[in-house]
Each structure stands twice: as C-alpha cells, then as structure tokens.
Motif scaffolding. Structure first.
Motif, mmCIF file in Angstrom:
data_model
loop_
_atom_site.group_PDB
_atom_site.id
_atom_site.type_symbol
_atom_site.label_atom_id
_atom_site.label_comp_id
_atom_site.label_asym_id
_atom_site.label_seq_id
_atom_site.Cartn_x
_atom_site.Cartn_y
_atom_site.Cartn_z
ATOM 1 N N UNK A 1 -54.457 -47.375 11.803
ATOM 2 C CA UNK A 1 -54.294 -48.095 10.349
ATOM 3 C C UNK A 1 -52.747 -47.791 9.817
ATOM 4 N N UNK B 1 -54.835 -56.451 6.603
ATOM 5 C CA UNK B 1 -55.744 -56.420 5.316
ATOM 6 C C UNK B 1 -54.672 -56.353 4.424
ATOM 7 N N UNK C 1 -56.325 -63.190 17.652
ATOM 8 C CA UNK C 1 -57.684 -63.708 18.455
ATOM 9 C C UNK C 1 -57.969 -62.579 19.430
ATOM 10 N N UNK D 1 -56.557 -61.088 1.220
ATOM 11 C CA UNK D 1 -57.616 -61.860 1.647
ATOM 12 C C UNK D 1 -57.170 -63.404 1.857
ATOM 13 N N UNK D 2 -57.713 -63.907 2.845
ATOM 14 C CA UNK D 2 -58.490 -63.608 3.820
ATOM 15 C C UNK D 2 -57.897 -62.446 4.833
ATOM 16 N N UNK D 3 -58.773 -61.303 5.291
ATOM 17 C CA UNK D 3 -58.428 -60.310 6.005
ATOM 18 C C UNK D 3 -58.405 -60.685 7.596
ATOM 19 N N UNK E 1 -57.957 -56.284 19.065
ATOM 20 C CA UNK E 1 -57.710 -57.061 17.850
ATOM 21 C C UNK E 1 -56.896 -56.623 16.863
ATOM 22 N N UNK F 1 -53.842 -53.146 10.982
ATOM 23 C CA UNK F 1 -54.684 -52.372 11.661
ATOM 24 C C UNK F 1 -55.134 -52.861 13.198
ATOM 25 N N UNK G 1 -58.026 -61.743 11.584
ATOM 26 C CA UNK G 1 -57.866 -60.932 12.707
ATOM 27 C C UNK G 1 -56.973 -61.668 13.609
ATOM 28 N N UNK H 1 -55.631 -56.878 12.887
ATOM 29 C CA UNK H 1 -56.001 -57.264 11.659
ATOM 30 C C UNK H 1 -54.940 -56.931 10.429
#
Lengths: 107, 121
Positions: free
Chosen positions: A49, A91, A100, A94-96, A87, A34, A98, A89
C-alpha cells in the motif's frame, strides 16, 4: 476517471529469478497505489500500500516503488507459491480503478 | 480473527434483482469504509461501489450506476448491495473489501471470499 495501464499481461519465470511488473496511471495519483495478489478460488490479498509499504506479514521478497504516474512491483527470488495474478490499483480518487492484471507463471 | 463473509449470490434472469450481504467480524465495522469489487469469469478485478464508514458518502462505477445500490447497517456489522435490472455482463464473483484506513493508506486490506452471481436466461 484515472486509467491504469499494467504490463506485462503475463509473465513466465523460473524459481529463484526476479520479475518486475509495471503500472502507469493516466495522471498523478500521489503515491496512492496498491498491489494485490490473487490466486484462483481465493480472496485477493493486499501486498503493498502507499506505493512501497509492505503489508504486515508479506514476504520481503516483494518490493515496490514509484511516484507520479509510474509504479513497479518487484518479486525477487521467485518461489512456486508466487504463482498468481497481480493487480495494481489506484485509490487516489473514485472510481478506484484496477490494472488489468499480470498473470505470473512459475516454470 | 478479522473476517468478511458475503452471501446472497445465485442465478437470476436478465432484468431481475438480487441483494448481496457482507457480514463483518473481528474488527470495528463502523470505523471503516467498505467497497464491493467484482470479477467476471476470466476477467480482472473491477471496483463496483464504495460507502464511507458512516454511510454518508457513496460512489458507483459507471457500469452499475442507477441499477445498484450500496448500503450498510453498522449495528448489524453488515454491508449490502441491492442489484436491480441485472444484465448478462453483471455475472461475476462479488467481493466485499475493507479500506484499512490510516494503517494501510486506505488500500483494501481485508477481503471476503466472494459470492457468485450468475445472470442467465
């Protein structure tokens, strides 16, 4: 954990120009990527997305693509209101994480 | 209008505790997984924790594991983040963010305005 490497960290461009932001994942994230736009003092806003699908209402000046570990966001015909931090990301798992962030300045 | 509203932020001393809340409106809260995301001053977004729609599955970032606890009350359309043993580096604006589900591929499609947490002596 999957790491996300986003570049560049900052960008300056003029109104009307086109810019591209890149995100690389440390492993295949299966299109679970995303892009968000974040302006100071406001909530982050989902732009894209599933790698390339624009959220309803997002300008068609935004486009995105990618696969595997390499993803891009392109903003064409830049407008003053595009000034923000962007940003990526993942998904996929996990961990989702991002990226920098890329701070976009409109000259 | 679909909305998430956070509250509970404030100033707390290192080692202290704070409980954040996030109240949903305008959509069926119990249909969605919800996350906490934070942004420290001058830094980027950091995912903190997630909880599934039923509350059955929970995940935490390593940076908060063992200190933070996420929970939800679907009857009250509310999400919580219990923060204990707070550290200076927990200073941030905390956002709750909804996973959109099938319509947006589980990306975070709705965010609150955030609540500021300051850890300082």
């Amino acid at each position: 954990d999957i790491q996300m490497t986003q570049s560049p960290s900052s960008l300056s461009a003029s109104v009307g120009q086109r810019v591209t932001i890149t995100c690389r994942a440390s492993q295949d994230i299966g299109y679970s990527l995303a892009w968000y736009q974040h302006k100071p003092g406001r909530a982050p806003n989902l732009l894209v997305y599933a790698t390339s699908s624009l959220k309803t209402g997002v300008s068609s000046r935004f486009s995105a693509s990618g696969s595997g570990t390499h993803y891009t966001l392109t903003i064409s015909s830049l407008q003053a209101e595009d000034s923000a931090t962007y940003y990526c990301q993942q998904y996929y798992s996990s961990p989702y994480i991002f990226g920098l962030g890329t701070k976009l300045e409109i000259k | 209008e679909e909305q998430l509203v956070e509250s509970g932020g404030g100033l707390v001393k290192p080692g202290g505790s704070l409980r954040l809340s996030c109240v949903a409106s305008g959509f069926t809260f119990s249909d969605h997984n919800i996350n906490w995301v934070r942004q420290a001053p001058g830094k980027g977004l950091e995912w903190v924790s997630s909880i599934t729609f039923s509350g059955s599955y929970i995940n935490y970032a390593d940076s908060v594991k063992g200190r933070f606890s996420i929970s939800r009350d679907n009857a009250k359309k509310s999400l919580y983040l219990q923060m204990d043993s707070l550290r200076l580096e927990d200073t941030a604006t905390y956002y709750c963010a909804r996973e959109g589900g099938p319509s947006t591929g589980d990306a975070f499609d709705l965010w609150g305005q955030g609540t500021m947490v300051t850890v300082s002596s």
